[in-house]
Write an enzyme that holds these catalytic residues in place. Structure first.
Site, mmCIF file in Angstrom:
data_model
loop_
_atom_site.group_PDB
_atom_site.id
_atom_site.type_symbol
_atom_site.label_atom_id
_atom_site.label_comp_id
_atom_site.label_asym_id
_atom_site.label_seq_id
_atom_site.Cartn_x
_atom_site.Cartn_y
_atom_site.Cartn_z
ATOM 1 N N VAL A 103 0.814 -1.230 0.000
ATOM 2 C CA VAL A 103 0.000 0.000 0.000
ATOM 3 C C VAL A 103 0.844 1.276 0.000
ATOM 4 C CG1 VAL A 103 -2.042 -1.065 1.062
ATOM 5 C CG2 VAL A 103 -0.311 0.038 2.521
ATOM 6 N N TYR A 140 3.067 5.322 16.137
ATOM 7 C CA TYR A 140 1.787 4.651 15.833
ATOM 8 C C TYR A 140 0.610 5.605 16.059
ATOM 9 C CZ TYR A 140 -1.754 0.926 15.849
ATOM 10 O OH TYR A 140 -2.851 0.130 15.570
HETATM 11 N N1 LIG Z 1 -4.756 -5.757 16.718
HETATM 12 C C1 LIG Z 1 -5.156 -4.696 17.414
HETATM 13 O O1 LIG Z 1 -5.225 -4.722 18.656
HETATM 14 C C2 LIG Z 1 -5.527 -3.422 16.701
HETATM 15 C C3 LIG Z 1 -6.189 -2.426 17.427
HETATM 16 C C4 LIG Z 1 -6.542 -1.239 16.779
HETATM 17 C C5 LIG Z 1 -6.243 -1.061 15.447
HETATM 18 N N2 LIG Z 1 -5.579 -2.035 14.765
HETATM 19 C C6 LIG Z 1 -5.295 -1.791 13.353
HETATM 20 O O2 LIG Z 1 -5.987 -2.756 12.594
HETATM 21 C C7 LIG Z 1 -5.325 -2.951 11.353
HETATM 22 C C8 LIG Z 1 -5.120 -4.436 11.121
HETATM 23 O O3 LIG Z 1 -4.230 -4.919 12.115
HETATM 24 P P1 LIG Z 1 -4.273 -6.415 12.643
HETATM 25 O O4 LIG Z 1 -4.346 -6.364 14.107
HETATM 26 O O5 LIG Z 1 -5.276 -7.170 11.876
HETATM 27 O O6 LIG Z 1 -2.782 -6.855 12.294
HETATM 28 P P2 LIG Z 1 -2.219 -7.933 11.260
HETATM 29 O O7 LIG Z 1 -0.752 -7.829 11.390
HETATM 30 O O8 LIG Z 1 -2.893 -9.226 11.463
HETATM 31 O O9 LIG Z 1 -2.715 -7.369 9.842
HETATM 32 C C9 LIG Z 1 -2.062 -6.382 9.143
HETATM 33 C C10 LIG Z 1 -1.947 -6.826 7.689
HETATM 34 O O10 LIG Z 1 -1.398 -5.740 6.946
HETATM 35 C C11 LIG Z 1 -0.474 -6.281 6.020
HETATM 36 N N3 LIG Z 1 0.487 -5.255 5.637
HETATM 37 C C12 LIG Z 1 1.487 -4.716 6.377
HETATM 38 N N4 LIG Z 1 2.169 -3.822 5.652
HETATM 39 C C13 LIG Z 1 1.582 -3.771 4.421
HETATM 40 C C14 LIG Z 1 1.831 -3.029 3.224
HETATM 41 N N5 LIG Z 1 2.840 -2.158 3.131
HETATM 42 N N6 LIG Z 1 1.020 -3.237 2.165
HETATM 43 C C15 LIG Z 1 0.006 -4.138 2.226
HETATM 44 N N7 LIG Z 1 -0.258 -4.872 3.321
HETATM 45 C C16 LIG Z 1 0.517 -4.684 4.410
HETATM 46 C C17 LIG Z 1 0.181 -7.450 6.758
HETATM 47 O O11 LIG Z 1 0.784 -8.361 5.845
HETATM 48 C C18 LIG Z 1 -1.018 -8.030 7.498
HETATM 49 O O12 LIG Z 1 -1.665 -9.031 6.734
HETATM 50 C C19 LIG Z 1 -4.008 -2.170 11.446
HETATM 51 O O13 LIG Z 1 -4.150 -0.945 10.768
HETATM 52 C C20 LIG Z 1 -3.858 -1.951 12.932
HETATM 53 O O14 LIG Z 1 -3.086 -0.813 13.215
HETATM 54 C C21 LIG Z 1 -5.224 -3.223 15.351
#
Ligand SMILES: NC(=O)c1ccc[n+]([C@@H]2O[C@H](COP(=O)([O-])OP(=O)(O)OC[C@H]3O[C@@H](n4cnc5c(N)ncnc54)[C@H](O)[C@@H]3O)[C@@H](O)[C@H]2O)c1
Length: 262
Positions: free
Chosen positions: A66, A157
Site C-alpha cells: 500500500v 503509531y
Molecule cells: N490488533 C489490534 O489490537 C488493533 C487495534 C486497533 C487497530 N488495529 C489496526 O488494525 C489494522 C489491522 O491490524 P491487525 O491487528 O489485523 O494486524 P495484522 O498484522 O494481522 O494485519 C495487518 C496486515 O497488513 C499487512 N500489511 C502490512 N504492511 C503492508 C503493506 N505495506 N502493504 C500491504 N499490506 C501490508 C500485513 O501483511 C497483514 O496481513 C491495522 O491498521 C492496525 O493498526 C489493530
C-alpha cells in the site's frame, strides 16, 4: 438489517491476509459481498480469497504494497476490469512498533507513517476515482483507540492513527458531493491478531512485567471487561459499508468496550 446488506457489492480490503482485514473480508462475504483481498503477503491473501469463495462469493487476491502507488493503480484496474465497479474500500493494512520517544529510530517512524497513513491516503486517492464516476461508495479506514488518545511508547503509531482520522474527515468533505461516505473505526485491543504476538513482548518491556501478564493488564482497563474481537470490528464495518450508514460521514467510531469515549 436486511438478510444480505452487502449483496453483490464489490469490496477491496487491504491487509486482508490476516487479523482484522481477514475477519472483515470473511464477514463481508457472509453478508453478500465479492471481495478483492490485497496484502503484501500474497499467500495469506490467497488463503482469505479461498475462504471468501466458500461463502459462494467471488474473490481475487492481489499482491499489493500500500506504500506503492503504481501497485495500487494496477490492482484497482484489475478489480474494475473484472467486476466493472468498486463499491467499498477498507483500509486495514498496518504495522506497529513500540519505543520510548527518544528511542524511536527514524526508519521505524518513517515505516509506520508510510504504511499506516500514506498507504491509507494512496488507496483512498485511487479507489475514490472509481467511486466518483458512479457517485456512490463507502470508504472505511481502521484507525485505533490510539487515534484518539496518545499512549506510552506509541509516538509513531499514535501519530499515524490520529492522521487517519484527519484524513477521514477531510476526504469525507471532498467526497460528500459524490455520495461517498468516508468513516474510520477505532478498535480497542484485539488480542487474537498476529499484531499482538509482537506487542506482548514489546509491552512487557515497557510495563516491566512478564509477557504473559500484559493482556490481563490491558483487559482490566476496559469497562466492558473483555478484549475487542475481530467480530466486534467487523460488525461496525458491515454497518459502515451498508446503506444503513448513508447519513454518516467523517466519523471515527470507537469499538473499545467503553475504554475510549471521545
Ligand atoms: N490488533 C489490534 O489490537 C488493533 C487495534 C486497533 C487497530 N488495529 C489496526 O488494525 C489494522 C489491522 O491490524 P491487525 O491487528 O489485523 O494486524 P495484522 O498484522 O494481522 O494485519 C495487518 C496486515 O497488513 C499487512 N500489511 C502490512 N504492511 C503492508 C503493506 N505495506 N502493504 C500491504 N499490506 C501490508 C500485513 O501483511 C497483514 O496481513 C491495522 O491498521 C492496525 O493498526 C489493530
Amino acid at each position: 438489517m436486511e438478510p444480505l446488506p452487502l449483496k453483490d457489492k464489490i469490496a477491496v480490503i487491504t491487509g486482508s491476509a490476516s487479523g482484522i482485514g481477514q475477519g472483515i473480508a470473511l464477514r463481508f462475504a457472509q453478508e453478500g459481498s465479492h471481495v478483492a483481498c490485497w496484502d503484501l503477503n500474497l499467500q495469506g491473501a490467497e488463503a482469505t480469497a479461498s475462504r471468501v469463495k466458500e461463502f459462494g462469493r467471488e474473490a481475487m487476491a492481489c499482491s499489493v504494497d500500500v506504500t506503492q502507488s503504481s501497485q495500487i493503480e494496477a490492482a484497482a484496474k484489475q478489480v474494475f476490469d473484472r467486476w466493472g465497479q468498486i463499491d467499498i474500500l477498507v483500509n486495514s493494512a498496518g504495522i506497529i512498533k513500540a519505543n520510548f520517544i527518544t528511542e524511536i529510530p527514524e526508519e521505524v517512524w518513517d515505516a509506520i507513517i508510510t504504511v499506516n497513513l500514506k498507504g491509507t491516503f494512496l488507496c483512498i486517492r485511487e479507489i475514490a476515482k472509481y467511486m466518483i464516476e458512479r457517485k456512490q461508495g463507502k470508504i472505511i479506514s481502521i484507525s485505533s483507540k490510539s487515534g484518539k488518545k496518545g499512549g506510552l511508547w506509541l509516538g509513531a503509531y499514535c501519530a499515524s492513527k490520529f492522521g487517519i482520522i484527519g484524513l477521514t474527515q477531510s476526504a469525507a468533505m471532498d467526497l460528500a458531493p459524490f455520495k461517498i461516505n468516508v468513516n474510520a473505526i477505532c478498535p480497542g485491543n484485539v488480542f487474537s491478531t498476529p499484531m499482538w504476538d509482537l506487542l506482548d513482548k514489546e509491552y512487557s518491556k515497557k510495563l516491566g512485567v512478564p509477557p504473559q501478564e500484559v493482556r490481563k493488564i490491558y483487559r482490566e482497563k476496559v469497562p466492558l471487561g473483555r478484549e475487542c474481537t475481530v467480530e466486534d470490528v467487523a460488525n461496525v464495518a458491515v454497518f459502515l459499508a451498508s446503506s444503513y450508514s448513508d447519513y454518516m460521514t467523517g466519523q471515527a467510531i470507537n469499538v473499545t468496550g467503553g475504554q475510549e469515549v471521545h
